[in-house]
Design an enzyme around this catalytic site. Structure first.
Site, mmCIF file in Angstrom:
data_model
loop_
_atom_site.group_PDB
_atom_site.id
_atom_site.type_symbol
_atom_site.label_atom_id
_atom_site.label_comp_id
_atom_site.label_asym_id
_atom_site.label_seq_id
_atom_site.Cartn_x
_atom_site.Cartn_y
_atom_site.Cartn_z
ATOM 1 N N TYR A 60 42.519 47.469 43.554
ATOM 2 C CA TYR A 60 43.100 46.205 43.100
ATOM 3 C C TYR A 60 44.591 46.299 42.752
ATOM 4 C CZ TYR A 60 38.192 44.902 42.916
ATOM 5 O OH TYR A 60 36.880 44.665 43.262
ATOM 6 N N HIS A 84 41.333 36.566 46.995
ATOM 7 C CA HIS A 84 40.867 37.900 46.590
ATOM 8 C C HIS A 84 41.998 38.906 46.767
ATOM 9 C CE1 HIS A 84 36.643 36.624 46.467
ATOM 10 N NE2 HIS A 84 36.928 35.928 47.559
HETATM 11 C C1 DQA Z 1 37.632 40.440 44.104
HETATM 12 C C2 DQA Z 1 36.588 40.982 45.092
HETATM 13 C C3 DQA Z 1 35.188 40.875 44.516
HETATM 14 O O1 DQA Z 1 34.241 41.403 45.440
HETATM 15 C C4 DQA Z 1 35.087 41.662 43.232
HETATM 16 O O2 DQA Z 1 33.820 41.485 42.651
HETATM 17 C C5 DQA Z 1 36.174 41.340 42.260
HETATM 18 C C6 DQA Z 1 37.514 41.116 42.760
HETATM 19 C C7 DQA Z 1 39.073 40.665 44.614
HETATM 20 O O3 DQA Z 1 39.981 40.037 44.063
HETATM 21 O O4 DQA Z 1 39.287 41.456 45.528
HETATM 22 O O5 DQA Z 1 35.966 41.349 41.053
HETATM 23 O O6 DQA Z 1 37.433 39.042 43.973
#
Ligand code: DQA
Length: 145
Positions: free
Chosen positions: A24, A101
């Protein structure tokens, strides 16, 4: 002044920067807020930027957006893969909804390949880290005009 763009983030995104940074990134949610504010401002919009770990609170904010927002950018996080309640709330919106995302869920575990939110989203931005939010805000601003 147009209505603001609501930028909503779901569970665990409050820990951005320390949470699995290899997936992330190192930017915090406050950094993301700054990027979104600047990008929205360049298109003449303000943002309402909120994060919650609670499904019902996200539902409340989506309902609020029906009257108060020009568009919604939503990173539903884990709830995207599970929440019919969030999908149902989004289906009541008559404004653009951009699903966002940081990672690219389609390239990860199989359970992340489906998101309920996509069924109600105008479009999806994923895989660009914090820049996904900026691109989503830009798309929202373009559609909200
Ligand atoms: C997310 C992707 C999701 O699968 C995960 O559960 C997250 C973050 C992303 O920003 O990449 O919490 O939404």
């Amino acid at each position: 002044m147009p209505k603001p763009i609501y930028v909503l983030s779901g569970p665990n995104l409050n820990l951005l920067g320390t949470r699995e940074p290899e997936i992330y990134g190192h930017q915090t949610l406050d950094d993301v807020r700054g990027l979104c504010e600047a990008r929205a401002k360049s298109f003449g919009f303000e943002i309402v930027f909120r994060q919650s770990n609670h499904e019902g609170e996200l539902v409340d904010w989506i309902q609020e957006a029906r009257e108060k927002a020009a568009a919604v950018v939503l990173n539903p996080a884990g709830y995207g893969h599970t929440s019919v309640a969030i999908l149902d709330a989004l289906k009541m919106l008559a404004i653009p909804v951009i699903e966002c995302h940081l990672s690219n869920p389609a390239a990860r575990e199989s359970f992340r390949r489906k998101t309920y939110v996509s069924l109600a989203a105008t479009g999806v931005v994923s895989g660009f880290g914090a820049k996904s939010y900026e691109l989503a805000v830009e798309a929202a601003a373009g559609l909200a005009r």
